[in-house]
Design an enzyme around this catalytic site. Sequence first.
Site, PDB file in Angstrom:
ATOM      1  N   LEU A  33       0.817  -1.218   0.000  1.00  7.29           N
ATOM      2  CA  LEU A  33       0.000   0.000   0.000  1.00  7.29           C
ATOM      3  C   LEU A  33       0.850   1.267   0.000  1.00  7.29           C
ATOM      4  O   LEU A  33       1.918   1.316   0.606  1.00  7.29           O
ATOM      5  CB  LEU A  33      -0.927  -0.009   1.221  1.00  7.29           C
ATOM      6  CG  LEU A  33      -1.855  -1.222   1.331  1.00  7.29           C
ATOM      7  CD1 LEU A  33      -2.744  -1.090   2.570  1.00  7.29           C
ATOM      8  CD2 LEU A  33      -2.717  -1.405   0.088  1.00  7.29           C
ATOM      9  N   GLY A  36      -1.784   6.481  -2.378  1.00  5.42           N
ATOM     10  CA  GLY A  36      -2.938   6.387  -3.276  1.00  5.42           C
ATOM     11  C   GLY A  36      -3.996   5.449  -2.712  1.00  5.42           C
ATOM     12  O   GLY A  36      -5.188   5.771  -2.668  1.00  5.42           O
ATOM     13  N   HIS A  37      -3.536   4.282  -2.239  1.00  3.78           N
ATOM     14  CA  HIS A  37      -4.475   3.332  -1.621  1.00  3.78           C
ATOM     15  C   HIS A  37      -5.099   3.929  -0.346  1.00  3.78           C
ATOM     16  O   HIS A  37      -6.287   3.748  -0.085  1.00  3.78           O
ATOM     17  CB  HIS A  37      -3.744   2.046  -1.209  1.00  3.78           C
ATOM     18  CG  HIS A  37      -3.147   1.259  -2.332  1.00  3.78           C
ATOM     19  ND1 HIS A  37      -1.791   1.107  -2.481  1.00  3.78           N
ATOM     20  CD2 HIS A  37      -3.720   0.559  -3.345  1.00  3.78           C
ATOM     21  CE1 HIS A  37      -1.555   0.331  -3.540  1.00  3.78           C
ATOM     22  NE2 HIS A  37      -2.697  -0.012  -4.079  1.00  3.78           N
ATOM     23  N   ASP A 150      -6.281   3.866 -12.463  1.00  2.00           N
ATOM     24  CA  ASP A 150      -6.638   2.801 -13.400  1.00  2.00           C
ATOM     25  C   ASP A 150      -7.967   3.185 -14.044  1.00  2.00           C
ATOM     26  O   ASP A 150      -9.015   2.602 -13.749  1.00  2.00           O
ATOM     27  CB  ASP A 150      -6.739   1.465 -12.653  1.00  2.00           C
ATOM     28  CG  ASP A 150      -5.418   1.087 -12.016  1.00  2.00           C
ATOM     29  OD1 ASP A 150      -4.606   0.441 -12.664  1.00  2.00           O
ATOM     30  OD2 ASP A 150      -5.179   1.486 -10.849  1.00  2.00           O
ATOM     31  N   SER A 186       2.365   0.683  -6.761  1.00  5.14           N
ATOM     32  CA  SER A 186       3.188  -0.326  -6.075  1.00  5.14           C
ATOM     33  C   SER A 186       4.367  -0.713  -6.960  1.00  5.14           C
ATOM     34  O   SER A 186       5.444  -1.047  -6.473  1.00  5.14           O
ATOM     35  CB  SER A 186       2.355  -1.563  -5.755  1.00  5.14           C
ATOM     36  OG  SER A 186       1.206  -1.187  -5.035  1.00  5.14           O
TER      37      SER A 186
HETATM   38  P1  AMP Z   1      -3.695  -1.905  -7.000  1.00  9.23           P
HETATM   39  O1  AMP Z   1      -3.285  -2.333  -5.640  1.00  9.23           O
HETATM   40  O2  AMP Z   1      -2.593  -1.292  -7.809  1.00  9.23           O
HETATM   41  O3  AMP Z   1      -4.479  -2.961  -7.745  1.00  9.23           O
HETATM   42  O4  AMP Z   1      -4.723  -0.716  -6.789  1.00  9.23           O
HETATM   43  C1  AMP Z   1      -5.831  -0.854  -5.951  1.00  9.23           C
HETATM   44  C2  AMP Z   1      -6.703   0.351  -6.091  1.00  9.23           C
HETATM   45  O5  AMP Z   1      -5.946   1.516  -5.755  1.00  9.23           O
HETATM   46  C3  AMP Z   1      -7.218   0.577  -7.526  1.00  9.23           C
HETATM   47  O6  AMP Z   1      -8.561   1.051  -7.474  1.00  9.23           O
HETATM   48  C4  AMP Z   1      -6.284   1.631  -8.045  1.00  9.23           C
HETATM   49  O7  AMP Z   1      -6.850   2.429  -9.068  1.00  9.23           O
HETATM   50  C5  AMP Z   1      -6.033   2.466  -6.794  1.00  9.23           C
HETATM   51  N1  AMP Z   1      -4.786   3.211  -6.914  1.00  9.23           N
HETATM   52  C6  AMP Z   1      -3.551   2.727  -7.157  1.00  9.23           C
HETATM   53  N2  AMP Z   1      -2.651   3.728  -7.260  1.00  9.23           N
HETATM   54  C7  AMP Z   1      -3.353   4.880  -7.118  1.00  9.23           C
HETATM   55  C8  AMP Z   1      -3.013   6.264  -7.142  1.00  9.23           C
HETATM   56  N3  AMP Z   1      -1.774   6.679  -7.362  1.00  9.23           N
HETATM   57  N4  AMP Z   1      -4.001   7.168  -6.948  1.00  9.23           N
HETATM   58  C9  AMP Z   1      -5.276   6.763  -6.734  1.00  9.23           C
HETATM   59  N5  AMP Z   1      -5.668   5.478  -6.698  1.00  9.23           N
HETATM   60  C10 AMP Z   1      -4.723   4.548  -6.892  1.00  9.23           C
END
Ligand code: AMP
Length: 283
Positions: A33, A36-37, A150, A186
């Site tokens: 995490l 953003g998360h 995303d 990540s």
């Molecule tokens: P992930 O763990 O990369 O699959 O992301 C999980 C959630 O966090 C998804 O809805 C992503 O769009 C969101 N997310 C990842 N990075 C960011 C970021 N920099 N800003 C906003 N949301 C993010």
Amino acid sequence: MKILKAPAELQAFALSCKRSGKTIALVPTMGFLHAGHLALIDIARQKADVVIVSIFVNPTQFGPNEDLERYPRDFERDSKLCAERGTDLIFVPNPEDMYCSDASTFVEETKLSQPLCGASRPGHFRGVTTVVAKLFNLALPDYAVFGMKDAQQLLVIKRMVRDLFFPVEIIAAPLIREHSGLALSSRNAYLSADEKSRAVVLSRVLDAAGSALRANGIEVLPGVLESMKHEIKNAGGKIDYVEALDASTLESPTAKTVDLLIALAVYFGKTRLIDNTFVWVKS
Ligand code: AMP
């Protein structure tokens, strides 16, 4: 904060929350995490009585030559961050519990999932929609928060929810960036210091493209895309795609398009980064 691994236990927990009249917000993640998360978790916290964060590196959304095995993981750190942000429950299942060995049912969105990452990562969005549908059936959320990082995923999930009547409200969370402009991810952990500083070009060209389109209208789009590609290559990025599509249909824009999604996927070294911006174009 509860930590559950078994799908059936999550579903039982969610059902008991529902029976006592509590609302649930779900934040699906693959862990490792970052801020953003955490911003997604904060939004979930404001929305619902119970916040569930799932941490699952979902094998079905990775292609055969992708980074499933080496995807960064640090559950200790993730669980501390979740607890600090007021998460009520972390769901951290094993892949074999999420997918029976003879699983033969998948969820597929067939339109918005075709261009951009869908074209370069065959099967990716089928993996995403399938796992998100499973998570919705287990966590029974009233709200689910997804990041605009995303952007295509967000559109695909919204379409799935609409088409399959999932009783959940999808909340779009703004894209969070480092001070340099680099979108938090990540996968940034894979970047060397040199690659990381070169990758700043991505947000810079997206910003410049947005300004040019807002000022001059859609007719400057071909030139804008060319100069984005030129600058990215100059910074040593290997382009997977740099595209502008109608932000609601993900079809090629026409002279009438006013809402554009400019999206890109670019390799720095072996690391594939994505970024995007939404632009209201001068008509
Ligand atoms: P992930 O763990 O990369 O699959 O992301 C999980 C959630 O966090 C998804 O809805 C992503 O769009 C969101 N997310 C990842 N990075 C960011 C970021 N920099 N800003 C906003 N949301 C993010």
